[in-house]
Write a protein that holds these residues in place. Structure first.
Motif, short mmCIF file in Angstrom:
data_model
loop_
_atom_site.label_atom_id
_atom_site.label_comp_id
_atom_site.label_asym_id
_atom_site.label_seq_id
_atom_site.Cartn_x
_atom_site.Cartn_y
_atom_site.Cartn_z
N GLN A 207 0.82 -1.22 0.00
CA GLN A 207 0.00 0.00 0.00
C GLN A 207 0.86 1.27 0.00
O GLN A 207 0.66 2.18 0.80
N VAL A 208 1.84 1.32 -0.91
CA VAL A 208 2.70 2.49 -1.07
C VAL A 208 2.57 2.99 -2.51
O VAL A 208 2.24 2.21 -3.40
N PRO A 209 2.85 4.27 -2.76
CA PRO A 209 2.70 4.82 -4.12
C PRO A 209 3.93 4.59 -5.00
O PRO A 209 4.42 5.51 -5.66
N ALA A 210 4.42 3.37 -5.03
CA ALA A 210 5.63 3.08 -5.81
C ALA A 210 5.30 2.95 -7.29
O ALA A 210 4.44 2.17 -7.67
N CYS A 211 5.98 3.73 -8.09
CA CYS A 211 5.90 3.61 -9.54
C CYS A 211 7.20 4.11 -10.14
O CYS A 211 7.92 4.89 -9.51
N GLU B 40 9.14 -0.52 2.10
CA GLU B 40 8.75 0.16 3.33
C GLU B 40 9.94 0.51 4.22
O GLU B 40 9.83 1.38 5.07
N ASP B 41 11.05 -0.17 4.05
CA ASP B 41 12.17 -0.03 4.97
C ASP B 41 13.08 1.14 4.56
O ASP B 41 13.88 1.02 3.64
N GLY B 42 12.94 2.27 5.25
CA GLY B 42 13.82 3.41 5.01
C GLY B 42 13.51 4.20 3.76
O GLY B 42 14.35 4.96 3.30
N ILE B 43 12.33 4.04 3.18
CA ILE B 43 11.96 4.73 1.94
C ILE B 43 10.91 5.80 2.24
O ILE B 43 9.89 5.52 2.88
N ASP C 28 11.03 -2.12 -11.49
CA ASP C 28 10.15 -2.92 -10.65
C ASP C 28 10.79 -4.29 -10.51
O ASP C 28 10.93 -5.02 -11.49
N HIS C 29 11.20 -4.64 -9.31
CA HIS C 29 11.85 -5.93 -9.07
C HIS C 29 10.98 -6.84 -8.22
O HIS C 29 11.46 -7.50 -7.30
N GLY C 30 9.70 -6.89 -8.51
CA GLY C 30 8.80 -7.79 -7.80
C GLY C 30 8.52 -7.31 -6.39
O GLY C 30 7.80 -6.35 -6.18
N HIS C 31 9.12 -7.97 -5.40
CA HIS C 31 8.93 -7.59 -4.00
C HIS C 31 9.73 -6.35 -3.62
O HIS C 31 9.53 -5.82 -2.53
N TYR C 32 10.63 -5.94 -4.46
CA TYR C 32 11.50 -4.79 -4.19
C TYR C 32 11.33 -3.73 -5.26
O TYR C 32 10.79 -3.99 -6.33
N ILE C 33 11.81 -2.53 -4.94
CA ILE C 33 11.84 -1.46 -5.93
C ILE C 33 13.31 -1.21 -6.29
O ILE C 33 14.19 -1.28 -5.44
N GLY C 34 13.57 -0.95 -7.55
CA GLY C 34 14.92 -0.67 -8.01
C GLY C 34 15.15 0.83 -8.01
O GLY C 34 14.51 1.55 -8.76
N VAL C 35 16.05 1.29 -7.16
CA VAL C 35 16.29 2.72 -6.98
C VAL C 35 17.68 3.08 -7.49
O VAL C 35 18.65 2.39 -7.19
N VAL D 152 12.33 9.31 -4.49
CA VAL D 152 12.31 8.71 -3.15
C VAL D 152 13.55 9.17 -2.39
O VAL D 152 14.51 9.65 -2.97
N ILE D 153 13.48 9.00 -1.09
CA ILE D 153 14.66 9.16 -0.24
C ILE D 153 14.87 7.81 0.41
O ILE D 153 14.03 7.35 1.19
N ALA D 154 15.95 7.15 0.02
CA ALA D 154 16.25 5.80 0.50
C ALA D 154 17.36 5.89 1.54
O ALA D 154 18.50 6.20 1.20
N TYR D 155 17.00 5.65 2.79
CA TYR D 155 17.97 5.71 3.90
C TYR D 155 18.70 7.04 3.93
O TYR D 155 19.91 7.11 4.12
N GLY D 156 17.97 8.12 3.67
CA GLY D 156 18.53 9.45 3.74
C GLY D 156 19.18 9.95 2.47
O GLY D 156 19.66 11.09 2.42
N LYS D 157 19.22 9.13 1.43
CA LYS D 157 19.85 9.53 0.17
C LYS D 157 18.78 9.65 -0.92
O LYS D 157 18.00 8.72 -1.12
#
Length: 136
Positions: A14-18, A58-61, A35-42, A23-28
């Protein structure tokens, strides 16, 4: 490709990933590029190689606005290009690098440095033995 939803991630987490969302991933800061299935490619903004890295949605994003454009494709090294195609040479020849110059040990010509001759002196000598030592 910008705006392509990451269906599984959107439905399950339930996140607006597209693709194309800032995004800010762990502060960066970065952009979702795959789209990597269960993960997002950043692709992080400060990454010199611009590699797509997996992040948990969800983790740090922290999700932001849509980006104007996707980041450029990752930098490819000469070795990547060499491996992509079939070549009839080794990597050094592919790069057109000169092979190192060799010295030969000559038994009949004494030298204060262990009977080693500089490369230019070897040009005039007949081929008697294979190369033994690299020139420093």
């Amino acid at each position: 490709m910008i705006g392509t939803p990451c269906h599984y991630v959107q439905q399950y987490y339930q996140v607006p990933a597209c693709i194309g969302r800032r995004v800010i991933a762990y502060g960066k800061p970065g952009v979702i590029a795959a789209d990597h299935g269960h993960y997002i490619g950043v692709v992080l903004d400060g990454d010199a190689k611009r590699q797509v890295r997996n992040h948990h949605p969800e983790d740090g994003i922290v999700y932001g606005e849509m980006a104007d454009k996707l980041p450029r494709a990752p930098k490819r090294s000469n070795y990547d290009r060499f491996n992509d195609e079939e070549w009839n040479c080794d990597f050094v020849e592919y790069l057109e690098i000169n092979h190192p110059q060799f010295q030969r040990r000559m038994e009949d010509m004494p030298s204060p440095h262990g009977s080693l001759l500089p490369w230019h002196a070897l040009q005039q000598l007949p081929e008697t033995r294979p190369a033994l030592h690299l020139q420093a």
